[in-house]
Motif scaffolding. Sequence first.
Motif, PDB file in Angstrom:
ATOM      1  N   GLY A 593       7.421  -6.738  12.076  1.00 23.05           N
ATOM      2  CA  GLY A 593       7.953  -8.079  12.263  1.00 23.05           C
ATOM      3  C   GLY A 593       6.981  -9.057  12.905  1.00 23.05           C
ATOM      4  N   GLU A 594       5.757  -8.596  13.213  1.00 26.84           N
ATOM      5  CA  GLU A 594       4.794  -9.493  13.877  1.00 26.84           C
ATOM      6  C   GLU A 594       3.455  -9.545  13.167  1.00 26.84           C
ATOM      7  OE1 GLU A 594       4.442  -8.682  18.027  1.00 26.84           O
ATOM      8  OE2 GLU A 594       6.607  -8.877  18.408  1.00 26.84           O
ATOM      9  N   GLY A 595       2.782  -8.386  13.010  1.00 24.71           N
ATOM     10  CA  GLY A 595       1.482  -8.421  12.370  1.00 24.71           C
ATOM     11  C   GLY A 595       0.767  -7.086  12.385  1.00 24.71           C
ATOM     12  N   ILE A 607      -3.999 -10.054  12.588  1.00 23.30           N
ATOM     13  CA  ILE A 607      -3.451 -10.942  11.562  1.00 23.30           C
ATOM     14  C   ILE A 607      -1.920 -10.867  11.644  1.00 23.30           C
ATOM     15  CG2 ILE A 607      -3.509  -9.170   9.733  1.00 23.30           C
ATOM     16  CD1 ILE A 607      -4.096 -11.482   7.764  1.00 23.30           C
ATOM     17  N   GLY A 608      -1.259 -12.020  11.648  1.00 19.71           N
ATOM     18  CA  GLY A 608       0.197 -12.016  11.757  1.00 19.71           C
ATOM     19  C   GLY A 608       0.760 -13.397  11.984  1.00 19.71           C
ATOM     20  N   ASN A 609       1.976 -13.435  12.508  1.00 19.61           N
ATOM     21  CA  ASN A 609       2.630 -14.724  12.719  1.00 19.61           C
ATOM     22  C   ASN A 609       2.159 -15.360  14.029  1.00 19.61           C
ATOM     23  OD1 ASN A 609       4.045 -13.405  14.807  1.00 19.61           O
ATOM     24  ND2 ASN A 609       5.783 -12.946  13.440  1.00 19.61           N
ATOM     25  N   GLN A 614      -0.562 -15.498  19.372  1.00 19.48           N
ATOM     26  CA  GLN A 614      -0.613 -16.134  20.697  1.00 19.48           C
ATOM     27  C   GLN A 614      -0.666 -15.127  21.842  1.00 19.48           C
ATOM     28  OE1 GLN A 614       2.753 -18.801  20.456  1.00 19.48           O
ATOM     29  NE2 GLN A 614       1.418 -20.582  20.109  1.00 19.48           N
ATOM     30  N   LYS A 615      -0.330 -13.878  21.560  1.00 19.87           N
ATOM     31  CA  LYS A 615      -0.442 -12.838  22.585  1.00 19.87           C
ATOM     32  C   LYS A 615      -1.900 -12.479  22.856  1.00 19.87           C
ATOM     33  CE  LYS A 615       3.963 -10.520  21.511  1.00 19.87           C
ATOM     34  NZ  LYS A 615       4.560  -9.251  21.028  1.00 19.87           N
ATOM     35  N   HIS A 616      -2.785 -12.823  21.888  1.00 17.60           N
ATOM     36  CA  HIS A 616      -4.175 -12.373  21.981  1.00 17.60           C
ATOM     37  C   HIS A 616      -5.184 -13.517  22.093  1.00 17.60           C
ATOM     38  CE1 HIS A 616      -2.725  -8.366  20.988  1.00 17.60           C
ATOM     39  NE2 HIS A 616      -1.991  -8.928  20.029  1.00 17.60           N
TER      40      HIS A 616
END
Length: 824
Positions: A593-595, A607-609, A614-616
């Motif tokens: 659900g994220e990447g 790579i993801g949403n 934004q977490k990284h």
Amino acid sequence: MNKNSKPTSCFHCGLPVEASLNIFVEYKNKNQAMCCYGCQAVAEAIINSGMDDFYQYRTSNAEKPEEIVPEFLQQLKAYDSTAVQKKFVHKISDENTLEVSLILEGITCAACIWLNEKHLNSLDGIISANINYSTHRARVRWDNSKIHLSDILESISRIGYLGHPYDPEQNQRVLENERKQQIKRLGLSGVLGMQIMIFAVAMYTGEWWGIDETFKQSFRWISFALCVPILLYASSVFFKSAYRDIKNKRVGMDVPVSLGIAIAFGASTVNTLSGYGEVYFDSVAMFTFFLLSARFFEIGTRKKTSEATEALLNLKPAIATRIINYKHPSFESATNATEEYRESVAVSELKTGDYLLVRPGEIIPADGKIIDGISGVNESLITGESLPITKQINDTVIGGSTNTENPIIIKITELGEDSVLYSIQQLIDNAQQTKPAIAKLADKIASWFVSILLTIATGVAYYWYSVDPSQWLEITIATLVVSCPCALSLATPAAITAASGQLAKIGLLPKSTHALETFAQATDFVFDKTGTLTEGKITLDKTIVHSADVNEARALVIAASLEANSEHPIAKALLAANQQPLLNIKHLQHITGEGIRGTIDNTDWFIGNQKFIQKHCHITPECSKDNLNKIFLACPEHHIATFILSDNLRPESKSLIEKLHQQQKHTHLMSGDRIETAADISKQLGIQHCLANLKPEDKLAEVKALQDRGAIVVMTGDGVNDAPVLAGANLSIAMGKGTQLAAATADMILLSNNIEHIYHGYRIAVKTLRIIRQNLSWALMYNIVAIPAAATGYVEPWLAALGMSASSLVVILNALRLNRMKVT
């Protein structure tokens, strides 16, 4: 005969019986000696199957026990062969749970259906047995460890009917033979009936202006002579059916009909012999003619409806061109497949993995994958799509579709019951076996209708014989003949069969018994977004690079390498756009659900949403403001690239929503996508309610909330995440090209993938339920009015026969109005 006085010969085969043997079979309350246990087993089989009269009528003893068994019993045993059953028996869940579709001959009314269903369901080992009145097809499921197919067929023959495995060609032959027999009976009763009517008119009018008694008596005898062939041949079908009913201790529609004809003919014969009183030979002729006319039209309708559904089974050709040595180095392509590389074989001999050459204009023999060539394929008879679809290497093709442009070579992937065509036919068969709740009530009424009618007729006869003996016979005959229980039982299957054909034309096939009834009552239509309202073909529109160290091509190959093992549509879009060799990935990790994260050349990539990235690292502000579909690529230090994606709306989606709104239906979009994207789709299509960022359990909760408010919900989706909500909706529709799990959970399957056909299916369902109600209302009102009218002397016997026939015809013709619906 007792056990102490042994005969010198075996009762079964006639061979000498040894004095030391003590083997007997009970026949007609006597013990009959047997020469061996083989003779005993065969004799018991014959006696226990209800054919003990065989011994009474045989002209000689058999040399071998097996020759004594009636030929048809030996033929039935052949149906237990696994090799024979491959053609028509299907395994359901395990090795012993089997299902077969049978054609039943001898069905004449609703009571016949009731008797056969009750009889079959009472057998040990039968799991279920359902019979369709309009097609006379029975679907029987049984436990093969407890009962065999030959036992089932034998049990059907024991109650006076003939059952055999369903075969389209044989079914058409049976219907055609039945139609020819009806034409002969109809012709005889019509021609002789007209002659009888001439003499009847002369006798009726002679009462007014006078007629010589000698002429009148001569007319009676001539009418009698003309009526005998009608009674013995044309009417015999009613008497045979009535005898079978009484033998099985139940009453069907032909019992009161036969009573009416027999009483009319018997009374007329007595009055002819005595030389005074009324004769009713004209009524006998008209009864027979009108009743046979109704059945003739009913046979025509059954033949027409069976031809429509059997068209699917007849799509596949009998012969296919198989490629020999396809992988031989000298073989080049489909366009130059010479004689040395091909052979003509029967389709029944094909195997999974065979390579086939399909020329332009030929029908594709089996499901497969294109190995060589590009061509247009017309799948209209299967999916409802009117235009050919361009197919190329690695694309799948459906057996029964037509190659329209160029020669192609396909590799067979599915055969028999694993094929798409077989699955479609199974769904149509299941749909025709369905019985809405209103129909089940009608069947219950029809099952005891005739018994009540006979009770009423007995009371009518007693009353009129006491009040006016001159009228009791005529009024009793009219009461017996005027009723029509068949109209009650025809009301539903005739409409369901016609509706199934219409739904098949648009590629919308019901799987569950309640599908049509629920569809017609729907109030809310809920849609998933991707692959349902949109085409589900996500493409990469644009790549925006935010770092000088990485160019567009490099960013794309990194993204494609990270997504290489994913089945997500976004992954497929990135892989399709990438033109470079994929990179080696280490420490690959999928975050649902994220990447995705992974390591390339000692550098971590993500790579993801937006939430995941934004977490990284920090995302470039301008890339997170609009409503476009995006996916982000980053490393721990920088936001490297933004990929702009698109998924085009289906061209028919807007039309579907508008038409549903015209029918005062509520529309909902429930998506797992971002609220901005879902809101944009809702705005473009005019959908009334939009919910986004939903997990599968959230969608199910929202549907339950609608249902708690009284809504009848139709849910349409195509993904694995749609399976729970599809199962929870009142009615679920899975897109035909969606996942297998979604299709397995759904109540209906949209094979055409034209979402506007959901609206057409809704119209068909509404009209089907309306016609069923009309038919049932007509049948009930007719009987409520006609029976009292006949019982009080207002209906002549010939008019009663005409009314009964017309009642059935009205129901059939009303159901056929479904075939005239424009659904495309």
